[in-house]
Design a protein around this motif. Structure first.
Motif, PDB file in Angstrom:
ATOM      1  N   GLY A  89      12.952 -82.898 -19.723  1.00  0.00           N
ATOM      2  CA  GLY A  89      12.446 -84.401 -19.345  1.00  0.00           C
ATOM      3  C   GLY A  89      11.794 -85.692 -19.194  1.00  0.00           C
ATOM      4  O   GLY A  89      12.293 -86.499 -18.727  1.00  0.00           O
ATOM      5  N   VAL A 105      15.325 -85.525 -15.760  1.00  0.00           N
ATOM      6  CA  VAL A 105      16.231 -86.723 -16.985  1.00  0.00           C
ATOM      7  C   VAL A 105      16.582 -87.520 -15.334  1.00  0.00           C
ATOM      8  O   VAL A 105      16.978 -86.855 -14.188  1.00  0.00           O
ATOM      9  CB  VAL A 105      17.329 -85.947 -17.300  1.00  0.00           C
ATOM     10  N   ALA A 139      16.026 -84.543 -23.184  1.00  0.00           N
ATOM     11  CA  ALA A 139      17.062 -84.479 -22.251  1.00  0.00           C
ATOM     12  C   ALA A 139      18.150 -83.678 -23.311  1.00  0.00           C
ATOM     13  O   ALA A 139      18.634 -82.096 -23.339  1.00  0.00           O
ATOM     14  CB  ALA A 139      18.466 -85.048 -21.770  1.00  0.00           C
TER      15      ALA A 139
END
Ligand SMILES: Cc1cc2nc3c(=O)[nH]c(=O)nc-3n(C[C@H](O)[C@H](O)[C@H](O)COP(=O)(O)OP(=O)(O)OC[C@H]3O[C@@H](n4cnc5c(N)ncnc54)[C@H](O)[C@@H]3O)c2cc1C
Ligand SMILES: *[C@@H]1O[C@H](CO)[C@@H](O)[C@H](O)[C@H]1NC(C)=O
Ligand SMILES: *[C@@H]1O[C@H](CO)[C@@H](O)[C@H](O)[C@H]1NC(C)=O
Ligand SMILES: *[C@@H]1O[C@H](CO)[C@@H](O)[C@H](O)[C@H]1NC(C)=O
Length: 418
Positions: free
Chosen positions: A115, A318, A70
């Motif tokens: 992510g 993410v 991230a």
């Protein structure tokens, strides 16, 4: 288009291309190799008066590595995490295809890889959004003894229109009477008062923030900072500040790294635990963890700061909590000794207690940089997003050859689908 070279982590000469101008509405960007270290991207872009907008606390990490997680630091409340500041990726998928992707082109792979824990392809190039680089940074720390005031001030600051450029915070637990020297290299505004300040075994909360400025306009910065600070409820004698260059500020953890390396304290195990905790349960979490589970914070910093979910694109891989405001809480422990308080076993047992509490109390926590080891745990982690994650795996890496170390997709369990 300007072309400049950057020495990457492998000491190979790679090409880094800058586009846009950063001025007059043309968004500037840099094309960085996936294996480039962020610190080298910064060095190169600074030569053109530009810099990326969103960071990690430590810059000696690769572009592809942080984008696969991230990339979070004190700029994320405003800029979003690093994955929110990428315009395009070049990816070599598990099928061996070299794919250019962006929000407009092959967007499913683009969002999946951000992510994506390296599951769908190897990021070989990333187009990173830039802004005009600030010259100087006023770097400020203040202390609170009350968790509610601390978090209310943090939340007010991240929500305000006019605010700081970087907002983080950390927890200092001093029940055993030993304390990390938290203010090393900081100039207290009132040295006399500050020298009388001590915590007396309480838990303290340090709010850390910065304001970027041009030295020619330092007086404007002073004024703005004065107004912002006047709204906060920290312990007055604990205001510390220092002025450093933008590069010095961003590369601050490397300075600590060099000191720790000299003492042989860098190359030691780091049983870290990074949690994302919804705002609605952060007080219950703090009471239990800082009030009961942890006796001190001597084994490493405990970061704690809020971010706004609206800056995170939910099409990426993410995983974040289901709440508008959530906190990043990082227990960044070192384990320098073989047994006792500084051992891996001790740190891991505390981490387990914290995670256990979160699960039992229904805190709504999600782990960042999660260390799960079974597919069942990963499924629970991804929740409703698992189906998409699994679909993308079949699509881009059907034989599950990529990043098996994450233990999400065991090679044998995937059918040879195509
Ligand atoms: C000292 C330190 C401080 C940190 N601070 C922060 C912080 O402030 N904020 C934050 O968000 N994170 C932080 N991290 C975590 C960091 O984001 C991750 O560890 C990230 O994976 C680091 O990138 P790397 O280059 O070291 O990756 P590696 O350790 O080399 O790789 C880790 C994994 O990332 C994936 N990966 C790596 N490169 C690629 C690529 N090119 N393409 C696809 N997948 C890839 C793979 O799955 C790989 O297994 C920190 C880590 C360290 C060691
Ligand atoms: C979060 O961001 C959104 C969108 O910018 C904004 O409307 C909202 O007020 C923010 N929430 C808080 C609590 O600041
Ligand atoms: C930590 O607590 C001890 C007493 O419990 C106190 O003597 C010491 O000054 C404290 N440290 C700081 C920096 O506040
Ligand atoms: C992402 O957010 C949008 C708007 O809030 C919502 O409509 C959509 O369902 C979300 N998508 C996912 C995958 O969660």
């Amino acid at each position: 288009m300007v072309r400049v070279s950057v020495v990457c982590c492998l000491k190979l000469l790679l090409l880094l291309a800058l586009g846009g101008s950063g001025g007059a509405g043309v968004p500037a960007y840099v094309d960085a190799p996936g294996g480039a270290l962020w610190i080298n991207v910064l060095h190169e872009t600074l030569k053109h008066g530009l810099a990326p907008k969103s960071w990690t606390d430590y810059l000696h990490l690769t572009v592809g590595g942080t984008l696969s997680n991230a990339g979070v630091s004190g700029q994320a409340f405003r800029q979003g995490p690093q994955v929110s500041n990428v315009n395009q990726l070049e990816i070599v998928t598990g099928r061996g295809d070299v794919v250019t992707c962006s929000p407009e082109e092959n967007s499913d792979l683009f969002y999946g890889a951000l992510g994506g824990l390296g599951q769908f392809g190897i990021i070989t190039r990333a187009r990173i959004a830039l802004e005009p680089a600030p010259k100087m940074v006023r770097w400020i720390r203040v202390l609170y003894s009350d968790f509610a005031s601390f978090t209310e001030d943090q939340e007010a600051l991240i929500s305000a229109e006019e605010t700081f450029d970087y907002i983080e915070g950390f927890v200092i637990i001093n029940r055993t009477g030993i304390l990390n020297n938290w203010r090393t290299s900081f100039k207290p505004q009132d040295p006399v008062q500050a020298s009388h300040f001590q915590s007396d075994g309480k838990v303290l909360y340090c709010l850390e923030m910065t304001k970027n400025f041009d030295p020619d306009e330092a007086d404007i910065m002073e004024q703005e900072v004065g107004v912002l600070l006047s709204r906060l409820r920290y312990i007055q004698s604990t205001l510390f500040h220092t002025d450093v260059t933008y590069l010095e500020f961003l590369d601050r953890v490397h300075s600590s790294e060099l000191k720790l390396r000299a003492q042989g304290l860098w190359e030691v195990p780091h049983p870290w635990l990074n949690l994302l905790i919804p705002r609605s349960t952060i007080h219950r979490f703090a009471r239990e963890v800082f009030g009961k589970i942890l006796k001190d914070s001597n084994n490493g910093p405990i970061l704690l700061y809020p971010v706004n979910r609206s800056k995170w694109d939910n099409r990426t891989s993410v995983v974040i909590p289901e709440e508008e405001i959530f906190y990043l809480v990082g227990f960044l422990s070192s384990a320098p000794s073989a047994s006792g308080h500084g051992s891996v076993e001790h740190a891991v047992s505390l981490n387990d207690k914290i995670v256990d509490f979160c699960d039992k109390a229904g805190v709504g926590m999600k782990q960042y940089l999660a260390p799960y080891t079974t597919q069942q745990q990963w499924k629970a982690h991804f929740g409703a997003r698992w189906e998409t994650f699994e679909r993308r795996k079949h699509m881009y890496d059907p034989l599950a050859i990529l990043a098996p170390g994450q233990r999400i997709f065991p090679k044998a369990s995937l059918p040879m689908s195509s």
